[in-house]
Enzyme design. Sequence first.
Site, PDB file in Angstrom:
ATOM      1  N   THR A 135       0.827  -1.215   0.000  1.00  0.00           N
ATOM      2  CA  THR A 135       0.000   0.000   0.000  1.00  0.00           C
ATOM      3  C   THR A 135       0.860   1.264   0.000  1.00  0.00           C
ATOM      4  OG1 THR A 135      -1.441   1.276   1.475  1.00  0.00           O
ATOM      5  CG2 THR A 135      -0.080  -0.370   2.530  1.00  0.00           C
ATOM      6  N   GLU A 137       0.267   3.532   1.972  1.00  0.00           N
ATOM      7  CA  GLU A 137       0.220   4.049   3.347  1.00  0.00           C
ATOM      8  C   GLU A 137       1.544   3.866   4.087  1.00  0.00           C
ATOM      9  OE1 GLU A 137      -3.468   3.462   5.424  1.00  0.00           O
ATOM     10  OE2 GLU A 137      -4.545   3.138   3.559  1.00  0.00           O
ATOM     11  N   TYR A 161      -1.723  -0.380  11.026  1.00  0.00           N
ATOM     12  CA  TYR A 161      -1.861  -1.078   9.737  1.00  0.00           C
ATOM     13  C   TYR A 161      -0.663  -0.763   8.837  1.00  0.00           C
ATOM     14  CZ  TYR A 161      -3.260  -1.631   4.818  1.00  0.00           C
ATOM     15  OH  TYR A 161      -3.271  -1.944   3.476  1.00  0.00           O
ATOM     16  N   LYS A 165       2.344  -3.255   7.386  1.00  0.00           N
ATOM     17  CA  LYS A 165       2.607  -3.455   5.948  1.00  0.00           C
ATOM     18  C   LYS A 165       4.050  -3.040   5.624  1.00  0.00           C
ATOM     19  CE  LYS A 165       0.168  -4.612   3.048  1.00  0.00           C
ATOM     20  NZ  LYS A 165      -0.220  -5.962   2.521  1.00  0.00           N
TER      21      LYS A 165
HETATM   22  P1  NAD Z   1      -9.569  -7.472   2.533  1.00  0.00           P
HETATM   23  O1  NAD Z   1      -9.536  -7.147   3.981  1.00  0.00           O
HETATM   24  O2  NAD Z   1     -10.807  -7.212   1.753  1.00  0.00           O
HETATM   25  O3  NAD Z   1      -9.216  -9.019   2.319  1.00  0.00           O
HETATM   26  C1  NAD Z   1      -8.199  -9.668   3.034  1.00  0.00           C
HETATM   27  C2  NAD Z   1      -8.334 -11.154   2.785  1.00  0.00           C
HETATM   28  O4  NAD Z   1      -7.266 -11.823   3.471  1.00  0.00           O
HETATM   29  C3  NAD Z   1      -9.643 -11.749   3.336  1.00  0.00           C
HETATM   30  O5  NAD Z   1     -10.205 -12.621   2.386  1.00  0.00           O
HETATM   31  C4  NAD Z   1      -9.208 -12.506   4.585  1.00  0.00           C
HETATM   32  O6  NAD Z   1     -10.017 -13.627   4.875  1.00  0.00           O
HETATM   33  C5  NAD Z   1      -7.792 -12.920   4.197  1.00  0.00           C
HETATM   34  N1  NAD Z   1      -6.946 -13.156   5.375  1.00  0.00           N
HETATM   35  C6  NAD Z   1      -6.805 -12.342   6.463  1.00  0.00           C
HETATM   36  N2  NAD Z   1      -5.962 -12.907   7.349  1.00  0.00           N
HETATM   37  C7  NAD Z   1      -5.557 -14.083   6.810  1.00  0.00           C
HETATM   38  C8  NAD Z   1      -4.681 -15.103   7.252  1.00  0.00           C
HETATM   39  N3  NAD Z   1      -4.042 -15.022   8.423  1.00  0.00           N
HETATM   40  N4  NAD Z   1      -4.485 -16.177   6.442  1.00  0.00           N
HETATM   41  C9  NAD Z   1      -5.127 -16.267   5.251  1.00  0.00           C
HETATM   42  N5  NAD Z   1      -5.980 -15.337   4.795  1.00  0.00           N
HETATM   43  C10 NAD Z   1      -6.189 -14.254   5.570  1.00  0.00           C
HETATM   44  O7  NAD Z   1      -8.316  -6.705   1.918  1.00  0.00           O
HETATM   45  P2  NAD Z   1      -8.158  -6.004   0.493  1.00  0.00           P
HETATM   46  O8  NAD Z   1      -8.699  -4.634   0.566  1.00  0.00           O
HETATM   47  O9  NAD Z   1      -8.606  -6.935  -0.566  1.00  0.00           O
HETATM   48  O10 NAD Z   1      -6.560  -5.873   0.429  1.00  0.00           O
HETATM   49  C11 NAD Z   1      -5.769  -6.926  -0.086  1.00  0.00           C
HETATM   50  C12 NAD Z   1      -4.308  -6.538  -0.019  1.00  0.00           C
HETATM   51  O11 NAD Z   1      -4.096  -5.341  -0.768  1.00  0.00           O
HETATM   52  C13 NAD Z   1      -3.814  -6.243   1.396  1.00  0.00           C
HETATM   53  O12 NAD Z   1      -2.513  -6.772   1.524  1.00  0.00           O
HETATM   54  C14 NAD Z   1      -3.790  -4.735   1.472  1.00  0.00           C
HETATM   55  O13 NAD Z   1      -2.804  -4.294   2.379  1.00  0.00           O
HETATM   56  C15 NAD Z   1      -3.454  -4.373   0.051  1.00  0.00           C
HETATM   57  N6  NAD Z   1      -3.956  -3.066  -0.406  1.00  0.00           N
HETATM   58  C16 NAD Z   1      -5.269  -2.744  -0.240  1.00  0.00           C
HETATM   59  C17 NAD Z   1      -5.741  -1.521  -0.718  1.00  0.00           C
HETATM   60  C18 NAD Z   1      -7.190  -1.129  -0.596  1.00  0.00           C
HETATM   61  O14 NAD Z   1      -7.556   0.004  -0.928  1.00  0.00           O
HETATM   62  N7  NAD Z   1      -8.076  -2.009  -0.177  1.00  0.00           N
HETATM   63  C19 NAD Z   1      -4.850  -0.632  -1.346  1.00  0.00           C
HETATM   64  C20 NAD Z   1      -3.505  -1.004  -1.484  1.00  0.00           C
HETATM   65  C21 NAD Z   1      -3.076  -2.224  -1.027  1.00  0.00           C
HETATM   66  P1  TYD Z   2     -10.722   3.854   4.255  1.00  0.00           P
HETATM   67  O1  TYD Z   2     -11.663   3.385   3.204  1.00  0.00           O
HETATM   68  O2  TYD Z   2     -10.840   3.282   5.620  1.00  0.00           O
HETATM   69  O3  TYD Z   2      -9.247   3.670   3.669  1.00  0.00           O
HETATM   70  P2  TYD Z   2      -7.814   4.186   4.256  1.00  0.00           P
HETATM   71  O4  TYD Z   2      -7.981   4.648   5.647  1.00  0.00           O
HETATM   72  O5  TYD Z   2      -6.985   2.955   4.148  1.00  0.00           O
HETATM   73  O6  TYD Z   2      -7.370   5.280   3.329  1.00  0.00           O
HETATM   74  O7  TYD Z   2     -10.876   5.424   4.396  1.00  0.00           O
HETATM   75  C1  TYD Z   2     -10.680   6.294   3.289  1.00  0.00           C
HETATM   76  C2  TYD Z   2     -10.767   7.713   3.798  1.00  0.00           C
HETATM   77  O8  TYD Z   2     -12.108   7.945   4.244  1.00  0.00           O
HETATM   78  C3  TYD Z   2      -9.878   7.983   4.980  1.00  0.00           C
HETATM   79  O9  TYD Z   2      -9.365   9.307   4.885  1.00  0.00           O
HETATM   80  C4  TYD Z   2     -10.809   7.881   6.171  1.00  0.00           C
HETATM   81  C5  TYD Z   2     -12.137   8.346   5.610  1.00  0.00           C
HETATM   82  N1  TYD Z   2     -13.353   7.738   6.235  1.00  0.00           N
HETATM   83  C6  TYD Z   2     -14.382   8.547   6.691  1.00  0.00           C
HETATM   84  O10 TYD Z   2     -14.335   9.797   6.574  1.00  0.00           O
HETATM   85  N2  TYD Z   2     -15.477   7.967   7.257  1.00  0.00           N
HETATM   86  C7  TYD Z   2     -15.572   6.611   7.410  1.00  0.00           C
HETATM   87  O11 TYD Z   2     -16.595   6.128   7.989  1.00  0.00           O
HETATM   88  C8  TYD Z   2     -14.506   5.784   6.921  1.00  0.00           C
HETATM   89  C9  TYD Z   2     -14.575   4.295   7.060  1.00  0.00           C
HETATM   90  C10 TYD Z   2     -13.416   6.399   6.331  1.00  0.00           C
END
Ligand code: NAD
Ligand code: TYD
Length: 359
Positions: A135, A137, A161, A165
């Site tokens: 990420t 972040e 978090y 990461k």
């Molecule tokens: P998510 O929370 O939707 O999904 C995480 C998945 O991992 C789930 O299916 C969960 O069951 C599985 N999991 C959790 N702990 C586990 C364990 N110990 N063993 C096996 N499986 C396990 O997350 P996401 O939003 O799909 O993110 C996926 C990856 O992408 C993460 O590594 C996150 O850091 C990264 N990422 C996410 C975003 C975003 O905006 N969502 C952006 C950049 C990077």
């Molecule tokens: P989020 O989707 O939790 O992603 P991240 O914190 O990983 O960027 O949040 C996106 C942005 O939205 C973040 O600045 C926090 C804000 N936010 C709210 O304002 N209200 C909410 O209820 C949530 C969940 C997030």
Amino acid sequence: MRHVLVTGGAGFIGSNFVHYLLRTEQEVQVVNLDALTYAGSLENLKNLPDESRHIFIKGDITNRALVDQIFSEYKIDTVVHFAAESHVDRSILDPGVFVNTNVVGTFTLLEAARRAWLVDKLIPIDRVRFHHVSTDEVFGTLTREDPPFDEETAYAPRSPYAASKASSDHFVRAYGTTYGLPVSISNCSNNYGPRQFPEKLIPLMILNATTGKPLPVYGDGMQIRDWLYVDDHCEGIWKVVTEGRAGETYCIGGDNQPPNIEIVKLICDILDELQPDSLYTPHQQLITHVQDRPGHDRRYDIDIEKIHKELGWQPRWSLQKGMLDTIRWYLNNPDWVKAILEQSDYGAWVKKNYEGRKG
Ligand code: NAD
Ligand code: TYD
């Protein structure tokens, strides 16, 4: 045939990636290892393009014996590692599980890959890749004047978090330099799209707005994220895995950075158009400013020049089109929403995170 271990493939991005891979690549078998935590669901793996090339294993990435067995039994030559605890607010309230899954889990996978590929030499080294999905972040927060994050930006994580990461990224890089494991990392900005768990900003706002609940904007709502449609991320990851150089990091982003409040207003405006007769139109009346997140990063922005120049990747979805597609998906999939909310004890989370935040 390429044998790809996808971890976390029942979560938001992981499941979209599994759909993407089975749809776009014929010579790929997917082994999907997921613990099915609150964030993972088999609902996300319904209607796959080709079930016969997908094997689902319910299990934990910290289980070394299981991971070793998967590497040898399925002749894994590629790892695309998504599994993680992924929500900043949960990491503030309960950081321990983030260390276990994100740090120890990544370490466990790296050790298993080292054993299978470098010690037991199950697959020729020029045919393997360990890709770690990370990420933006990890880079911390930007002021209004700072240049965007890029591959050279120093790590400065600020939430539990982001710290977990960052730590996992360091382990992945260390296995590349110390042992010569062919690794790559992508650091991506905020994703949105179908099948995102409703705790995250965009699905939370869509589902609250359609049911007439308050739209809880943290603080002044002027925090900035860079938003990327999830299919664009999946395409970028696969490009890095197949064409990116081992040992390298690639930044991935959507090239657009509206403040949170603008995202929420955009969702409201699209819903007004799609549901003009809703009781809650105009939906902006539901916006409520609530107490801010502790240590809330103010601004993210990410430079995608490297992946664009080296691999020819750039986002295909505009924010307008991506948001419209996403909102339509949530409106058209009420059964998915119902199943996910029921199986994840979502009500308890909402109570825990929002009850104490004063408007
Ligand atoms: P998510 O929370 O939707 O999904 C995480 C998945 O991992 C789930 O299916 C969960 O069951 C599985 N999991 C959790 N702990 C586990 C364990 N110990 N063993 C096996 N499986 C396990 O997350 P996401 O939003 O799909 O993110 C996926 C990856 O992408 C993460 O590594 C996150 O850091 C990264 N990422 C996410 C975003 C975003 O905006 N969502 C952006 C950049 C990077
Ligand atoms: P989020 O989707 O939790 O992603 P991240 O914190 O990983 O960027 O949040 C996106 C942005 O939205 C973040 O600045 C926090 C804000 N936010 C709210 O304002 N209200 C909410 O209820 C949530 C969940 C997030």
